[in-house]
Scaffold this active site. Structure first.
Site: not given
Ligand SMILES: CC(C)(COP(=O)(O)OP(=O)(O)OC[C@H]1O[C@@H](n2cnc3c(N)ncnc32)[C@H](O)[C@@H]1OP(=O)(O)O)[C@@H](O)C(=O)NCCC(=O)NCCS
Length: 468
Positions: A401, A299, A355, A346, A269
């Site tokens: 995620d 993604h 995160r 990843h 992105s």
């Protein structure tokens, strides 16, 4: 730039006056845009000097394998807003997520950072004061009006359309508001590109929560909409317009909008926004392109895939709380079916994503006994050794995620197809502050060289020189 500003820049660059003196003066005037320009002019001088002295230094070699394998490990971009360390995770202008949670201003009675502050940090390169953050909140409030044709365009799509399709369509409809496109058509001086890009970026960021909330209410809440509350911060207002008034949900939105904002420049992105922007496409066109990339399941869409995968597992096993052994069996089944375990792995990171950890801490504080959140934690204990045992996965640890959806479900937001829209609203902060830097640094149109396999074979046979 006027003569005074040039003088200030030169003095700052020569270190005859400190940036804090300049900052103080400008902050008193509340002019973040001018401060950005001063910082950027200083950076421009620095980069020019750096390239003059070191421009021919080699920073790496490229192997044949790398060009066939997603350009992994090739350094080919400059993105000023954040840097990803394989072990430590993301640093925004040098600050880790725990440091941001400590140092960025918060909402009254809140303990999560306000993403307005992260935007300031990414744009200006230093921590904001509370006053700066309040200023950005009020600027975004002021600029948040979304024209009716945007809603009409979204309404023209069938209700079954994916929320990301509605979102990107809404952003494209909003492109009618691009000042850059209008001014460029009239004949814009190159020196002014950055200024209009900055204004467009502020407008777009300000308007995104309204578009996102509109899509949520249209698709999932009987098309009953909630008007913005002019007293709330950017994330608090998003929560409010979606219909979530719980204070801890607003805190979750502040955390969510902060941790999803940026992940250096090479991810799909960010890179797409930068690439499309390099053609001088305006902020709306560039951001929409980037978000089409975020909508891919490898993604940003992985956040919806995680919850979908857990819901399917719960259904198949007929339990809300599968045991670790049941989880392990289900993971094996997923792998045998030739699918990825969503939320794990990843391209760059090689440890648990900070995160993920920040969200786990939020869960421990606000919902320690939630069965779904506990399942996410049990998956965390189960999946990495299984992925590791396959021997081919470079990173068996969870990414951002793997956790986000479970926290949203706790508050009743079970509509997982919507999650990537939230991710997109947050990602605007990173990719658009970066686009402002691209413009102010006058980065050229991006155009790497590509080759064909036939050309590679000729080169291997010594029949063709290395390509220019
Ligand atoms: C993120 C991701 C796309 C990175 O891809 P990558 O850089 O190519 O990862 P690797 O180099 O470790 O991949 C090596 C192999 O392991 C596989 N692999 C990587 N992550 C995996 C996962 N979570 N589950 C199963 N297999 C995985 C790859 O598909 C690849 O298999 P192949 O050689 O048979 O094609 C990948 O880990 C993935 O698909 N994860 C699941 C989706 C996800 O969570 N995306 C969000 C990222 S923030």
């Amino acid at each position: 730039m006027n003569e005074n500003k040039l003088k200030i820049n030169t003095l700052v660059y020569q270190q005859k006056i400190s940036l804090s003196t300049v900052n103080y003066q400008l902050k008193k005037m509340g002019i973040i845009k001018d401060l950005f320009k001063i910082k950027a002019d200083a950076a421009n001088i620095e980069i020019k000097d750096l390239l003059k002295e070191h421009g021919n230094k080699k920073i790496g070699e490229v192997t044949l394998a790398q060009i066939y394998q997603g350009m992994r490990g090739i350094t080919g971009l400059v993105t000023e807003t954040s840097l990803l360390d394989t072990q430590e995770g993301i640093r925004f202008r040098g600050y880790t997520i725990p440091e941001l949670q400590q140092k960025l201003p918060k909402a009254p009675d809140g303990d999560q950072p306000l993403p307005e502050g992260l935007f300031y940090l990414m744009l200006i390169g230093e921590l904001p004061t509370e006053e700066d953050v309040n200023h950005i909140t009020s600027v975004w409030q002021r600029r948040s009006h979304v024209p009716n044709h945007v809603f009409a365009t979204i309404d023209a799509l069938p209700i079954t359309a994916h929320p990301m399709t509605m979102f990107v369509t809404g952003v494209m409809a909003l492109q009618t508001e691009s000042n850059f496109a209008k001014e460029y058509a009239k004949g814009l001086n190159k020196k002014d590109y950055w200024s209009i890009t900055y204004d467009d970026a502020m407008d777009l960021i300000a308007r995104l929560p309204r578009i996102a909330a509109y899509i949520y209410r249209r698709k999932y809440k009987n098309n009953e909409h909630i008007q913005p509350n002019g007293l709330l911060d950017w994330s608090g207002n998003l929560a409010h317009m979606m219909g979530y008034e719980d204070e801890s949900f607003k805190e979750l939105m502040r955390l969510y909008m902060t941790i999803h904002a940026d992940h250096e420049g090479g991810n799909v992105s960010a890179h797409t926004t930068h690439l499309v922007g390099s053609a001088l496409s305006d902020v709306y066109l560039s951001y929409a392109a980037g978000m089409n990339g975020l909508a891919g399941p490898l993604h940003g869409l992985a956040n919806q895939e995680v919850i979908k995968w857990i819901f399917e597992m719960q259904k198949e096993l007929d339990t809300q709380s599968p045991t670790k052994q049941q989880i392990a069996n289900y993971v094996q089944k997923t792998l045998t079916a030739g699918k990825v375990v969503p939320g794990y792995g990843h391209a760059v990171l090689r440890k648990t994503d900070p995160r993920f950890t920040a969200q786990m801490e939020f869960g421990k504080k606000h919902m320690p006994n939630d069965p779904l959140v506990n399942t996410v934690w049990n998956i965390y204990e189960t999946v990495p050794p299984i992925l590791q045992s396959l021997g081919k996965i470079k990173n068996p640890w969870p990414n951002v995620d793997a956790h986000s959806g479970s926290l949203l479900v706790h508050y009743g937001m079970v509509e997982y197809e919507f999650y990537t829209v939230l991710f997109s609203v947050s990602r605007a902060l990173g990719v658009l502050s970066s686009l402002c830097w691209d413009r102010v640094l006058n980065f050229p149109i991006e155009r790497p060289k590509s080759v064909t396999t036939a050309a590679v074979k000729l080169w291997l046979e010594g029949k063709e020189e290395i390509w220019e």
